[in-house]
Scaffold this motif. Structure first.
Motif, PDB file in Angstrom:
ATOM      1  N   GLY A 225      35.536  55.026  36.187  1.00 32.21           N
ATOM      2  CA  GLY A 225      35.768  53.576  36.196  1.00 32.21           C
ATOM      3  C   GLY A 225      37.095  53.292  35.509  1.00 32.21           C
ATOM      4  O   GLY A 225      37.642  54.147  34.802  1.00 32.21           O
ATOM      5  N   SER A 226      37.622  52.081  35.719  1.00 32.49           N
ATOM      6  CA  SER A 226      38.880  51.767  35.035  1.00 32.49           C
ATOM      7  C   SER A 226      38.614  51.649  33.533  1.00 32.49           C
ATOM      8  O   SER A 226      39.497  51.898  32.711  1.00 32.49           O
ATOM      9  CB  SER A 226      39.512  50.499  35.594  1.00 32.49           C
ATOM     10  OG  SER A 226      38.577  49.456  35.613  1.00 32.49           O
ATOM     11  N   GLU A 227      37.382  51.344  33.194  1.00 31.41           N
ATOM     12  CA  GLU A 227      37.032  51.281  31.776  1.00 31.41           C
ATOM     13  C   GLU A 227      37.146  52.671  31.138  1.00 31.41           C
ATOM     14  O   GLU A 227      37.525  52.799  29.980  1.00 31.41           O
ATOM     15  CB  GLU A 227      35.599  50.766  31.662  1.00 31.41           C
ATOM     16  CG  GLU A 227      35.380  49.893  30.473  1.00 31.41           C
ATOM     17  CD  GLU A 227      34.010  49.244  30.501  1.00 31.41           C
ATOM     18  OE1 GLU A 227      33.547  48.841  31.589  1.00 31.41           O
ATOM     19  OE2 GLU A 227      33.407  49.140  29.427  1.00 31.41           O
TER      20      GLU A 227
ATOM     21  N   PHE B 199      38.008  40.343  29.004  1.00 27.81           N
ATOM     22  CA  PHE B 199      37.023  41.334  29.437  1.00 27.81           C
ATOM     23  C   PHE B 199      36.308  42.011  28.260  1.00 27.81           C
ATOM     24  O   PHE B 199      36.929  42.621  27.400  1.00 27.81           O
ATOM     25  CB  PHE B 199      37.732  42.381  30.315  1.00 27.81           C
ATOM     26  CG  PHE B 199      36.829  43.472  30.793  1.00 27.81           C
ATOM     27  CD1 PHE B 199      35.607  43.178  31.381  1.00 27.81           C
ATOM     28  CD2 PHE B 199      37.202  44.799  30.653  1.00 27.81           C
ATOM     29  CE1 PHE B 199      34.771  44.186  31.817  1.00 27.81           C
ATOM     30  CE2 PHE B 199      36.375  45.814  31.091  1.00 27.81           C
ATOM     31  CZ  PHE B 199      35.157  45.512  31.673  1.00 27.81           C
TER      32      PHE B 199
ATOM     33  N   ASN C 103      38.512  38.418  33.791  1.00 28.47           N
ATOM     34  CA  ASN C 103      37.059  38.281  33.802  1.00 28.47           C
ATOM     35  C   ASN C 103      36.665  37.994  32.359  1.00 28.47           C
ATOM     36  O   ASN C 103      37.060  38.778  31.489  1.00 28.47           O
ATOM     37  CB  ASN C 103      36.420  39.596  34.284  1.00 28.47           C
ATOM     38  CG  ASN C 103      34.924  39.625  34.108  1.00 28.47           C
ATOM     39  OD1 ASN C 103      34.284  38.583  34.032  1.00 28.47           O
ATOM     40  ND2 ASN C 103      34.358  40.818  34.029  1.00 28.47           N
TER      41      ASN C 103
ATOM     42  N   ASP D   3      45.281  45.193  33.637  1.00 30.11           N
ATOM     43  CA  ASP D   3      44.012  45.495  34.287  1.00 30.11           C
ATOM     44  C   ASP D   3      43.857  44.600  35.520  1.00 30.11           C
ATOM     45  O   ASP D   3      43.667  43.388  35.394  1.00 30.11           O
ATOM     46  CB  ASP D   3      42.888  45.242  33.265  1.00 30.11           C
ATOM     47  CG  ASP D   3      41.509  45.474  33.849  1.00 30.11           C
ATOM     48  OD1 ASP D   3      41.382  45.618  35.076  1.00 30.11           O
ATOM     49  OD2 ASP D   3      40.548  45.491  33.050  1.00 30.11           O
TER      50      ASP D   3
ATOM     51  N   ALA E  83      41.491  44.698  38.027  1.00 31.06           N
ATOM     52  CA  ALA E  83      40.217  45.073  38.656  1.00 31.06           C
ATOM     53  C   ALA E  83      39.897  44.216  39.887  1.00 31.06           C
ATOM     54  O   ALA E  83      39.206  44.662  40.799  1.00 31.06           O
ATOM     55  CB  ALA E  83      39.081  44.952  37.629  1.00 31.06           C
ATOM     56  N   TYR E  84      40.411  42.978  39.902  1.00 30.15           N
ATOM     57  CA  TYR E  84      40.087  42.071  41.019  1.00 30.15           C
ATOM     58  C   TYR E  84      41.290  41.850  41.936  1.00 30.15           C
ATOM     59  O   TYR E  84      41.361  40.852  42.654  1.00 30.15           O
ATOM     60  CB  TYR E  84      39.575  40.724  40.456  1.00 30.15           C
ATOM     61  CG  TYR E  84      38.340  40.926  39.610  1.00 30.15           C
ATOM     62  CD1 TYR E  84      37.083  41.020  40.199  1.00 30.15           C
ATOM     63  CD2 TYR E  84      38.447  41.100  38.226  1.00 30.15           C
ATOM     64  CE1 TYR E  84      35.963  41.260  39.432  1.00 30.15           C
ATOM     65  CE2 TYR E  84      37.326  41.351  37.451  1.00 30.15           C
ATOM     66  CZ  TYR E  84      36.085  41.433  38.062  1.00 30.15           C
ATOM     67  OH  TYR E  84      34.976  41.688  37.294  1.00 30.15           O
TER      68      TYR E  84
ATOM     69  N   THR F  55      40.365  49.523  40.311  1.00 29.81           N
ATOM     70  CA  THR F  55      39.038  50.126  40.349  1.00 29.81           C
ATOM     71  C   THR F  55      38.451  50.152  41.755  1.00 29.81           C
ATOM     72  O   THR F  55      38.807  49.333  42.596  1.00 29.81           O
ATOM     73  CB  THR F  55      38.088  49.342  39.408  1.00 29.81           C
ATOM     74  OG1 THR F  55      36.817  49.994  39.402  1.00 29.81           O
ATOM     75  CG2 THR F  55      37.898  47.893  39.838  1.00 29.81           C
TER      76      THR F  55
ATOM     77  N   SER G 177      35.237  49.800  41.833  1.00 23.20           N
ATOM     78  CA  SER G 177      33.937  49.197  41.520  1.00 23.20           C
ATOM     79  C   SER G 177      33.723  47.824  42.137  1.00 23.20           C
ATOM     80  O   SER G 177      32.599  47.350  42.220  1.00 23.20           O
ATOM     81  CB  SER G 177      33.779  49.015  40.007  1.00 23.20           C
ATOM     82  OG  SER G 177      33.812  50.234  39.352  1.00 23.20           O
ATOM     83  N   LYS G 178      34.797  47.132  42.490  1.00 26.01           N
ATOM     84  CA  LYS G 178      34.645  45.742  42.931  1.00 26.01           C
ATOM     85  C   LYS G 178      34.766  45.674  44.454  1.00 26.01           C
ATOM     86  O   LYS G 178      33.787  45.881  45.140  1.00 26.01           O
ATOM     87  CB  LYS G 178      35.673  44.857  42.218  1.00 26.01           C
ATOM     88  CG  LYS G 178      35.643  44.992  40.694  1.00 26.01           C
ATOM     89  CD  LYS G 178      34.350  44.502  40.092  1.00 26.01           C
ATOM     90  CE  LYS G 178      34.296  44.723  38.590  1.00 26.01           C
ATOM     91  NZ  LYS G 178      32.982  44.445  38.014  1.00 26.01           N
TER      92      LYS G 178
ATOM     93  N   ARG H  17      31.334  55.179  39.562  1.00 32.62           N
ATOM     94  CA  ARG H  17      32.236  55.187  38.410  1.00 32.62           C
ATOM     95  C   ARG H  17      33.568  55.873  38.726  1.00 32.62           C
ATOM     96  O   ARG H  17      33.787  57.039  38.396  1.00 32.62           O
ATOM     97  CB  ARG H  17      31.586  55.862  37.174  1.00 32.62           C
ATOM     98  CG  ARG H  17      30.217  55.374  36.817  1.00 32.62           C
ATOM     99  CD  ARG H  17      30.151  53.873  36.575  1.00 32.62           C
ATOM    100  NE  ARG H  17      31.101  53.431  35.570  1.00 32.62           N
ATOM    101  CZ  ARG H  17      31.957  52.403  35.780  1.00 32.62           C
ATOM    102  NH1 ARG H  17      31.998  51.740  36.910  1.00 32.62           N
ATOM    103  NH2 ARG H  17      32.775  52.045  34.824  1.00 32.62           N
TER     104      ARG H  17
HETATM  105  C1  PLP Z   1      38.570  42.857  34.173  1.00 33.22           C
HETATM  106  C2  PLP Z   1      37.732  44.077  34.374  1.00 33.22           C
HETATM  107  N1  PLP Z   1      38.264  45.266  34.129  1.00 33.22           N
HETATM  108  C3  PLP Z   1      37.564  46.395  34.294  1.00 33.22           C
HETATM  109  C4  PLP Z   1      36.253  46.363  34.698  1.00 33.22           C
HETATM  110  C5  PLP Z   1      35.483  47.640  34.759  1.00 33.22           C
HETATM  111  O1  PLP Z   1      35.555  48.218  35.954  1.00 33.22           O
HETATM  112  P1  PLP Z   1      35.099  49.720  36.155  1.00 33.22           P
HETATM  113  O2  PLP Z   1      33.798  49.645  36.831  1.00 33.22           O
HETATM  114  O3  PLP Z   1      36.195  50.268  36.999  1.00 33.22           O
HETATM  115  O4  PLP Z   1      35.036  50.405  34.839  1.00 33.22           O
HETATM  116  C6  PLP Z   1      35.639  45.150  34.982  1.00 33.22           C
HETATM  117  C7  PLP Z   1      34.237  45.108  35.377  1.00 33.22           C
HETATM  118  O5  PLP Z   1      33.553  44.149  35.310  1.00 33.22           O
HETATM  119  C8  PLP Z   1      36.399  43.985  34.814  1.00 33.22           C
HETATM  120  O6  PLP Z   1      35.864  42.789  35.027  1.00 33.22           O
END
Ligand code: PLP
Length: 362
Positions: free
Chosen positions: A90-92, A116, A163, A190, A192-193, A219, A221-222, A230
């Protein structure tokens, strides 16, 4: 216990939203719709899933720690070299590696107060001093962030779009901000969106910039619908990426995650359906919420601002007891806000039905 460092003892545990099964059990409901985690309601790309399933035979082997195929493909798509690409759980997961790689005892971090939560958890767990700068009307206040830079500042974290607010900063704001950031400060951007912002002309797509002190995070993930696998990716200067490659866990992401991400990059139809479903769904949610105060969002979720914490609490409770899981943002420090992710058309209709019930006094 003396064994546990003070900054860890003082951490509040992350409280995730309830799962579909938990809500089913608690409220004895048949139908549950989860609009709480900004996931892709269309599921994963069927082509990506098939590719994973067809290629599981080597699961007794460790993953390719260099992730040659996926990194090369991302490098090709974005016109970079493989040495500019890093992957993570995940990016996290990459955020966590960035923190471990670049931060020392006296360094400091700057970020926005209600951004976030995943980054907030990492920053608090790192024990590194963090300056949390208030947002301005639910937007990043980039001037205030820049004016907090001092000799010790090492990392600035920006989520664009953000977010849980769903807001973004535009090109000129980003340009002005970058002029104020010294080269010795690393900016984590970041995105992610990102995929949901494609129609915004003034969105600062960080891939069109080449700052040596910016790491872009994205990511699967979205919009790609692979949250459970992940897998996230980052782009940056070769020296930064080399350092991350030395510190990251060698076998992240897992082989199935690498396979899923690789194949999902080819499923452009799925991606475009995702974006289409999101804009239609967003419109439907906004229409149903026109008597509520919402924050304009460029993402796959919408946040409602209530007058106070108890209204937000009651709204969340009513939704939950009627089978709609939404996200109360108390944990993000926005006690009077509730976030709703865009679902499938059926999900959104169900949300609207429950909302009607609520508006009619049950
Ligand atoms: C702004 C932001 N960054 C990163 C993430 C995490 O994404 P990942 O699933 O890639 O770890 C999210 C997930 O909600 C997010 O909202």
């Amino acid at each position: 216990m003396a064994l546990v460092p003070k900054h860890i003892r003082n951490l509040s545990p992350y409280i995730p939203g309830m799962t579909i099964d938990e809500v089913k059990r608690k409220f004895a409901l048949d139908k549950i719709v989860k609009l709480a985690s900004n996931e892709n309601p269309l599921g994963p790309s069927p082509k990506a899933l098939k590719y994973v399933i067809d290629n599981l035979d080597n699961s007794h082997r460790y993953p390719d720690s260099y992730a040659f195929k996926l990194r090369s493909k991302l490098a090709d798509i974005y016109d970079l070299k493989i040495d500019n690409v890093v992957l993570g759980g995940g990016s996290e997961g990459i955020m966590s590696v960035i923190m471990r790689t670049f931060l020392h005892d006296n360094d400091e971090i700057i970020s926005a107060e209600n951004s976030f939560i995943g980054f907030r958890v990492l920053a608090n767990a790192s024990g590194i001093k963090t300056n949390w700068v208030p947002m301005k009307n639910y937007h990043y206040d980039l001037d205030a962030l820049a004016s907090n830079i001092n000799d010790k500042t090492k990392i600035i974290y920006l989520a664009n779009p953000d977010n849980p607010t769903g807001t973004y900063f535009n090109k000129s704001m980003f340009n002005n901000f970058m002029e104020l950031v010294p080269n010795r400060v690393l900016v984590i951007l970041d995105e992610a969106y990102f995929e949901y912002t494609e129609n915004l002309n003034d969105f600062p797509n960080s891939m069109l910039y080449r700052y040596d002190n910016v790491i872009t995070l994205r990511t699967f993930s979205k919009a790609y619908g692979l949250a459970g696998f992940r897998v996230g990716y980052g782009f940056g200067h070769k020296e930064l990426i080399d350092s991350l490659m030395k510190v990251k866990l060698p076998f992240e992401p897992s082989s199935p995650a690498q396979l899923a991400a690789f194949a999902s990059l080819d499923d452009l139809e799925f991606l475009s359906n995702t974006i289409k479903n999101n804009s239609l769904g967003m419109q439907k949610l906004l229409n149903s919420l026109k008597n509520y105060n919402t924050i304009p969002s460029v993402t796959n979720f919408i946040t409602i601002i209530f007058d106070n914490n108890s209204e937000a609490h009651d709204f969340t409770g009513f939704m939950l007891s009627n089978g709609v899981i939404v996200r109360n943002l108390k944990g993000f420090g926005l006690e009077n806000c509730v976030r709703i992710s865009v679902g499938t058309d059926n999900d959104n209709n169900f949300f609207c039905e429950v909302l009607n019930k609520l508006n009619k006094g049950h």
